[in-house]
Design an enzyme around this catalytic site. Structure first.
Site, short mmCIF file in Angstrom:
data_model
loop_
_atom_site.label_atom_id
_atom_site.label_comp_id
_atom_site.label_asym_id
_atom_site.label_seq_id
_atom_site.Cartn_x
_atom_site.Cartn_y
_atom_site.Cartn_z
N ASP A 159 0.84 -1.21 0.00
CA ASP A 159 0.00 0.00 0.00
C ASP A 159 0.87 1.26 0.00
O ASP A 159 0.55 2.26 -0.65
CB ASP A 159 -0.93 0.00 1.22
CG ASP A 159 -1.85 -1.22 1.23
OD1 ASP A 159 -2.38 -1.56 0.16
OD2 ASP A 159 -2.02 -1.83 2.29
N HIS B 208 -5.72 -3.42 5.27
CA HIS B 208 -5.08 -3.76 3.99
C HIS B 208 -6.11 -4.13 2.92
O HIS B 208 -5.85 -4.95 2.06
CB HIS B 208 -4.08 -4.90 4.22
CG HIS B 208 -3.30 -5.30 3.02
ND1 HIS B 208 -2.52 -4.41 2.30
CD2 HIS B 208 -3.15 -6.49 2.40
CE1 HIS B 208 -1.94 -5.06 1.29
NE2 HIS B 208 -2.32 -6.31 1.32
#
Ligand code: APR
Length: 319
Positions: A153, A180
Site C-alpha cells: 500500500d 489492507h
C-alpha cells in the site's frame, strides 16, 4: 542475527517465487527455506540455488516437511494461499486462506516461536488475528513479532503520488495506515515527504486509486490472479528492513499491520520503529486532516468486522 534463516511459506506461487528471488539476492539472508505443497517446489529451490549469492536454498514440499523447514527460522514470510479473481473481494478468500494461515502459524508456533511472522496471505485484516490467536493458544504469543505486510500500500501510494506530481518515485514517502483492504486502507497524504498538495477532487481520486489498486491489478490480469511482482517487491522491502533492525541498525521505520492500541480496532497499521525483537515502538497515527479523519471513521466498522471474523475463526474451533 547475522546468519538469518528466512522461510517462504507458499514459495512456489506467484508471490513466493519472485519474493524468494529477491531474498536470494540479499546479503542479509544466509539460509532460504522454501516451502510449498506443489511438486515443483524442489525445482524452484534447485533453480534459485544456482544463483551465485550467499544464501543456501533448500526446498520443502508437503506438510510432513514443515518442521524441518521452520526449525531455526528467524523470519517467516507467508504468501501461501489462493489469489483473488475478478469480482472477488479480499474477504471472499477468507475460508480457504484462513485454514492455510492457521496451519502454517500453528507449525511456526511449535517449531520457531521466536521468529518474526510476516503475513502476506489475504485477507490480511483477518489472517493476522488468526495467526495471533494460534500463537496465543500455543502460549508463545508476542505481539511485537506478528506483522501483516501492508508495504505494498505504501509502495503504491509512493508511486502514484510521485507520478501525479512529477517527483522521483524513489524519494517519495507516504504513510498508509489502517487495514489492507479497500476502505480500510488510509493513505495519509498530509504526512507525505516531500510535502505535496492536491486540490480536493484530485486528493479524493488518488486516495481511491490507492485503496483500489489491488483491484486494478486483478482486473488487468483478467482471471489470472492478483498482484504478485509488486507484492514480492514490497514483501522483500519489509523483510530487509526487519533483518536490518534485527542486526542492530537503528531508526528503521516501516508501516505494518499489528496488534495496536491506536484505535478501538485491536489491530491497526501505523509507522513502526523496528528493532532486534521486532516492533520496538509504535510511532502512532500522528496528525490527520479532516479528510483523513473521515477516511479513518469510514474504515473502522469494516476493519473491526474483519478482525472479529479472524478471531472467531479460531475461537469457534476451540469450542
Ligand atoms: N501450504 C503452503 N503453500 C500453499 C498452501 C499450503 N497449505 N496452499 C496453497 N499454497 C501455495 C500454492 O501451492 C501456491 O504455490 O501458495 C502458493 C500461492 O500462489 P498463487 O496461487 O500463485 O497465489 P499468489 O498470487 O502468490 O497469492 C497468494 O497472497 O496476496 C495474497 O491474496 C493473495 O492470499 C493470496 C496470496
Amino acid at each position: 542475527p547475522h546468519n538469518a534463516r528466512v522461510a517462504v511459506m507458499g514459495a512456489s506461487g506467484g508471490i513466493g517465487q519472485p519474493l524468494a528471488l529477491l531474498l536470494k539476492e540479499s546479503p542479509l539472508v544466509t539460509q532460504l527455506a522454501l516451502y510449498d505443497i506443489v511438486h515443483v517446489t524442489p525445482g524452484v529451490a534447485k533453480d534459485l540455488s544456482h544463483i551465485c549469492t550467499k544464501a543456501q536454498v533448500t526446498g520443502y514440499m508437503g506438510p510432513e516437511t514443515m518442521q524441518d523447514c521452520l526449525t531455526g527460522c528467524d523470519v517467516v514470510m507467508i504468501p501461501a494461499g489462493v489469489p483473488r479473481k475478478p469480482g472477488m473481494s479480499r474477504d471472499d478468500l477468507f475460508n480457504t486462506n484462513a485454514s492455510i494461515v492457521r496451519d502454517i502459524a500453528d507449525a511456526a508456533a511449535q517449531y520457531c516461536p521466536q521468529a518474526m511472522m510476516c503475513i502476506i496471505t489475504n485477507p490480511v485484516n483477518s489472517t493476522v488475528p488468526i495467526a495471533s490467536e494460534v500463537f496465543k493458544k500455543r502460549g508463545v504469543y508476542d505481539p511485537n513479532r506478528i506483522f501483516g505486510v501492508t508495504t505494498l500500500d505504501i509502495v503504491r501510494a509512493n508511486a502514484f503520488i510521485a507520478e501525479a506530481k512529477g517527483l522521483d518515485p524513489t524519494k517519495v514517502k507516504v504513510p498508509v495506515i489502517g487495514g489492507h483492504s479497500g476502505v480500510t486502507i488510509i493513505p495519509v497524504i498530509s504526512q507525505a515527504t516531500p510535502g505535496v498538495s492536491f486540490k480536493q477532487e484530485e486528493r479524493e481520486k488518488i486516495t481511491k486509486r490507492i485503496q483500489n489498486a489491488g483491484t486494478e491489478v486483478v482486473e488487468a490480469k483478467a482471471g489470472g490472479g492478483s498482484a504478485t511482482l509488486s507484492m514480492a517487491y514490497a514483501g522483500a522491502q519489509f523483510a530487509f528492513s526487519l533483518l536490518q533492525a534485527m542486526n542492530g541498525k537503528e531508526g528503521v521505520v516501516e508501516c505494518a499491520y499489528v496488534k495496536s492500541d491506536e484505535t478501538d480496532a485491536k489491530y491497526f497499521s501505523t509507522p513502526l520503529q523496528l528493532g532486534p525483537s521486532g516492533m520496538l515502538d509504535n510511532l502512532g497515527i500522528g496528525h490527520l486532516t479532516e479528510f483523513e479523519m473521515n477516511l479513518l471513521r469510514n474504515a473502522m466498522p469494516e476493519l473491526k468486522d474483519n478482525i472479529q471474523k479472524g478471531e472467531d475463526f479460531i475461537l469457534k474451533q476451540a469450542e
